[in-house]
Design a protein around this motif. Structure first.
Motif, short mmCIF file in Angstrom:
data_model
loop_
_atom_site.label_atom_id
_atom_site.label_comp_id
_atom_site.label_asym_id
_atom_site.label_seq_id
_atom_site.Cartn_x
_atom_site.Cartn_y
_atom_site.Cartn_z
N ALA A 11 81.89 29.58 8.58
CA ALA A 11 83.16 30.31 8.43
C ALA A 11 83.76 30.63 9.79
O ALA A 11 84.97 30.46 10.00
N LYS A 37 82.41 31.74 2.07
CA LYS A 37 81.89 31.15 3.30
C LYS A 37 80.99 29.97 2.96
O LYS A 37 80.21 30.06 2.03
N LYS A 85 83.92 28.57 3.99
CA LYS A 85 85.38 28.49 4.10
C LYS A 85 85.86 29.73 4.88
O LYS A 85 85.27 30.80 4.77
N PRO A 86 86.94 29.59 5.64
CA PRO A 86 87.35 30.66 6.55
C PRO A 86 88.37 31.64 5.98
O PRO A 86 88.94 32.44 6.72
#
Length: 184
Positions: free
Chosen positions: A138, A106, A108-109
């Protein structure tokens, strides 16, 4: 028969489901299972979310394992205790270091996307609850609505949450009310 995707609530671990250890205004995970204490209302909050029809998924960055300052076994024991005491549906852990070439750390998703694929989730009808800008990022990057539990940490980030609240039960009240309003 095709089963329609379900809404989810993604919850960060440290600072949301259990108390973070705060040093110099910055949150850290508990070092041991014995140090791990659920936040007020954590079990009841997860139960309310599940009753309202949400899949509940804990998503947590745990880079201390890669740094060598925490063992994977301790992190897994803490996670298992939290699942046992709250009834969460699933857990996703990123074991990477920030900057590693991964899609899951995170903000990033990746953990949310992977959960959506595995559990048949509708991210556009889902929520992310966190206590740090990485959690909000995220959620936003996955297309979810976001709630930031503000613990007054001495950090800031590039993301703004849809709601800023003071506790997990307050976040759950907002989410359950939004769900009830959308059903009308």
């Amino acid at each position: 028969m095709v089963i329609p995707p379900r809404p989810a609530v993604f919850l960060d671990r440290d600072g949301v489901l259990n108390h973070a250890v705060v040093r110099n205004g910055k949150p850290y995970p508990p070092a041991t299972l014995a140090e791990t204490v659920l936040t007020d209302g954590a079990s009841e909050s997860v139960a309310q979310l599940r009753l309202a029809g949400f899949v509940t998924v804990m998503v947590t960055n745990q880079p201390d394992v890669a740094k060598g300052t925490q063992s994977r076994e301790v992190v897994e024991a803490i996670n298992a205790m939290i699942v046992q005491q709250t009834g969460l549906d699933a857990v996703r852990v990123c074991w990477c270091l920030e900057g590693d070439d991964c899609d899951c750390y995170k903000p990033k998703p990746g953990m949310l996307f992977d959960s959506a694929l595995e559990l048949n989730l509708d991210l556009s009808k889902s929520y992310m609850i966190g206590d740090r800008w990485r959690d909000v990022g995220a959620g936003l990057n996955a297309g979810c609505r976001t709630l930031l539990i503000d613990h007054n940490y001495s950090e800031s980030g590039p993301f703004t949450a849809d709601w800023v609240i003071r506790s997990l039960p307050e976040a759950v009240k907002i989410i359950v009310n939004m769900r009830a309003e959308s059903a009308v």
